[in-house]
Design an enzyme around this catalytic site. Sequence first.
Site, PDB file in Angstrom:
ATOM      1  N   GLU A  11       0.827  -1.202   0.000  1.00  0.00           N
ATOM      2  CA  GLU A  11       0.000   0.000   0.000  1.00  0.00           C
ATOM      3  C   GLU A  11       0.869   1.262   0.000  1.00  0.00           C
ATOM      4  OE1 GLU A  11      -3.821  -0.722   1.805  1.00  0.00           O
ATOM      5  OE2 GLU A  11      -3.726   1.272   2.700  1.00  0.00           O
ATOM      6  N   GLU A  48       2.166   1.588  -3.435  1.00  0.00           N
ATOM      7  CA  GLU A  48       1.123   2.068  -4.340  1.00  0.00           C
ATOM      8  C   GLU A  48       0.896   3.573  -4.137  1.00  0.00           C
ATOM      9  OE1 GLU A  48      -2.683   0.130  -3.854  1.00  0.00           O
ATOM     10  OE2 GLU A  48      -3.597   1.273  -5.493  1.00  0.00           O
ATOM     11  N   CYS A  91      -8.471  -2.463   3.526  1.00  0.00           N
ATOM     12  CA  CYS A  91      -8.373  -3.632   4.411  1.00  0.00           C
ATOM     13  C   CYS A  91      -9.725  -4.099   4.895  1.00  0.00           C
ATOM     14  CB  CYS A  91      -7.555  -3.299   5.651  1.00  0.00           C
ATOM     15  SG  CYS A  91      -5.924  -2.758   5.243  1.00  0.00           S
ATOM     16  N   SER A 135      -7.258   1.656  -2.645  1.00  0.00           N
ATOM     17  CA  SER A 135      -6.044   0.923  -2.995  1.00  0.00           C
ATOM     18  C   SER A 135      -6.465  -0.417  -3.590  1.00  0.00           C
ATOM     19  CB  SER A 135      -5.235   0.700  -1.715  1.00  0.00           C
ATOM     20  OG  SER A 135      -4.372  -0.392  -1.878  1.00  0.00           O
ATOM     21  N   LYS A 164     -15.640 -10.432   6.511  1.00  0.00           N
ATOM     22  CA  LYS A 164     -14.556 -11.252   5.946  1.00  0.00           C
ATOM     23  C   LYS A 164     -15.102 -12.575   5.415  1.00  0.00           C
ATOM     24  CE  LYS A 164     -10.854  -8.714   7.269  1.00  0.00           C
ATOM     25  NZ  LYS A 164     -10.078  -7.964   6.273  1.00  0.00           N
ATOM     26  N   GLU A 171     -16.219 -11.697   2.080  1.00  0.00           N
ATOM     27  CA  GLU A 171     -15.038 -11.410   1.259  1.00  0.00           C
ATOM     28  C   GLU A 171     -14.384 -12.706   0.763  1.00  0.00           C
ATOM     29  OE1 GLU A 171     -11.634  -9.904   3.341  1.00  0.00           O
ATOM     30  OE2 GLU A 171     -11.058  -8.594   1.691  1.00  0.00           O
ATOM     31  N   GLU A 186     -13.321 -12.741  -7.324  1.00  0.00           N
ATOM     32  CA  GLU A 186     -12.016 -12.214  -7.717  1.00  0.00           C
ATOM     33  C   GLU A 186     -10.927 -12.566  -6.707  1.00  0.00           C
ATOM     34  OE1 GLU A 186     -14.776 -10.551  -7.121  1.00  0.00           O
ATOM     35  OE2 GLU A 186     -14.448  -8.694  -6.016  1.00  0.00           O
ATOM     36  N   CYS A 234     -11.587  -2.480  13.988  1.00  0.00           N
ATOM     37  CA  CYS A 234     -11.785  -3.924  14.173  1.00  0.00           C
ATOM     38  C   CYS A 234     -11.989  -4.326  15.628  1.00  0.00           C
ATOM     39  CB  CYS A 234     -10.610  -4.687  13.590  1.00  0.00           C
ATOM     40  SG  CYS A 234     -10.289  -4.253  11.885  1.00  0.00           S
TER      41      CYS A 234
END
Lengths: 170, 580
Positions: free
Chosen positions: B283, B286, B303, B323, B362, B365, B370, B509
């Site tokens: 990151e 990037e 994230c 990102s 998650k 996710e 992908e 979190c």
Amino acid sequence: MTQETAEWTEPAEPAEGYPEIDALFDSLPNKNGALIPLLHKAQEVYGYLSQEIQVYVAQKLNIPAAKVFGVATFYSLFNLEKKGQFKINVCLGTACYVRGAETILAAFEKELGIDQTETTKDGMFTLDSIRCVGACGLAPVVMIDDKVYGRVTPGDVKTIVDEHLGQGGQ
Amino acid sequence: MVNITINHLETSVPEGTTILEAAREIGVHIPTLCHLDLPDIKMVNRVGTCRVCMVEVEGKWNLTPACSTAVTPGMVIHTDTLRAIRARRTVVELLLSNHPRECLTCERNGTCELQSLAAELGIREIKFKGPRIHTEKDTTSYSIVRNAEKCVLCRRCETMCNEVQTVGVYSAVHRGFDCLIGTAFDLPMLETSCTCCGQCVSVCPTAALTETDDSAEVWEAIANPDLYVVAQTAPAVRVTLGEEFGLPVGTQVTGKMTAALRKMGFDKVLDTDFAADLTIMEEASEFIHRMKHGGRLPILTSCCPAWVKFIEHQFPDLLDIPSTCKSPHEMFGAIAKTYLARKLGVDPAKMVVVSIMPCLAKKFEARREELSGHEVGSNVDYVLSTRELARMIREAGIHFNALPEEDFDGVMGESSGASAIFGTTGGVIEAVVRTAACWLDPENPNPQIDFQQLRGIEGIREACVEFAGQKFCVAIAHGLGNARKLLTDIQEGKAQYDAIEIMACPSGCVGGGGQPYHGNNMEVLTQRACAVYNEDKGKSVRRSHENKEVLALYKEFLGEPYGEKAHELLHTRYQKRDQI
């Protein structure tokens, strides 16, 4: 029956927008509390509140679609399904009931081949029941749209249906 | 100030105070169920639907709900009269008469607020008999299970989803006895804009909303001798898991958690923190790449999967700012099934990666198209929440508090302090800044490590940091309502930032939807965040790019950060989604 003569117009694709809803929205001085007036207008124009219309209204008012659905399902006055061209309402109020309204309802169910609250496949009739319409002297009473039929017998049902079938599309 | 009397005690409270608040102030307990005030995150649920808090007010013929009635001058209130107590019991009995009374097998057995209320009011018999609402469980979501039969219509989930998170999935729909908290057009959850953040689950008083349970599949995998099962644990799990075993809030249980996972039979016990360091490498690279090559700024951290799903539904025109980095546990999976599998001589097809996360999103996710594919299949096979892990530890008969402290296994087990702070709001951006400060100013012999200005609990924070003569403006938002404000400002060109961190859950979190129930006490989240910063302080390495195992990974396998191999394994893409 053809499209042009139907009581309601087919809702347009959302991409084309709903001009009647837009016009009412623009005319409202206060956009807070616009939800119910917009839903009324949509139902008046299109006959029922399709999912697409509810989503459109939600986007228009910048509120979640779930909220619109919540309001639309709360008030029994809002239809979420397309209704027939003629709305048959059999009164099940006390006076009509004791004079055999149930047999009238059953006769309509048999004649039309549908249950209460349903709409015939050809889109002609929606069958439902109502409570007292204040014409107890005429019991049992059936209302078709705004027209009242009094002292109905099961034998009259076919005639009433045929009469409207004849009018369908006119 | 308003003078009132509660149970013969005279008191004076500010105007606008509710009877409930005034009573709490002087230590008079009035039971509640639907009511929930979490001022720290601007959640106010005072809908007064449950009527559990009914009290008697002199001069009024009917009883009054304490949660939604403001005091008036001279009000004389009785909370403990026979009439009030009986009314409250009746209300709870009525609620229970339409509730599946299956406490023994219920997910919330022991944490259910309705169950505690029935115990508190001493309900022994339910007089009311009648029809019960019957609905199908909605198990379509990969994260959240809805069981409307257990719903008490408190509307906390609706308030959380609409007011705090501004997602708007839930509303009261239908009418009378058929009324339930549902979705638009009664759509299954999977087809809505639900971000799977799980905050509705965090505030649900019963088991009407729970997480999907993946523990059975994980036990199966562990028991299968043909499979090689790898566990990875997120930064925010090690500071909350202890709560499930009665340890004080904020206890760090990293060593015991590692020991427990090993006892459960995982073949390798590794650390998502390692992958958090890897995320920072990518990151920060990037970010610098975008800066130097005129890429779009601000860069948004990616994230948090609930936040990513939120932007896909709500701001599809902004999908070029997040990102492209996968979230740390997904990076972990991609590396475990390639680099680690090769090192260990394990067939990647036989490797099962289990992520232990503070998060329910998650789970969604891990099922994204992908994020599977390549030669490795799914990057991550199963996601367990902190709560699920605690259940499994108990199920296995492990005496958690007596466990010795053990370390993570090697190769993907080392981590820096920068990765530890991923667990709380502001942590990811601080970790990025720590590394960027070194990379952009290589001459500085003593680059800054602690960036206090990035820490805190306000919903939206902004700060500027300076290094190498350049000024960088960053913003931090936690809670999706705050994220929406920030994104709207960006969309309208009102805000200029270089980098932004967004976390969907209030406090990040540590307040995740899969964490131990916070019991409606936001102080718990602050204490968990303190533990995260303590973990960071205790580390010898505190910058991600100094993590030796991460450096070895680049040297032996990936090549350059943000290079070709890294792109293939560590970066992802986003998709536009409908808003419904």
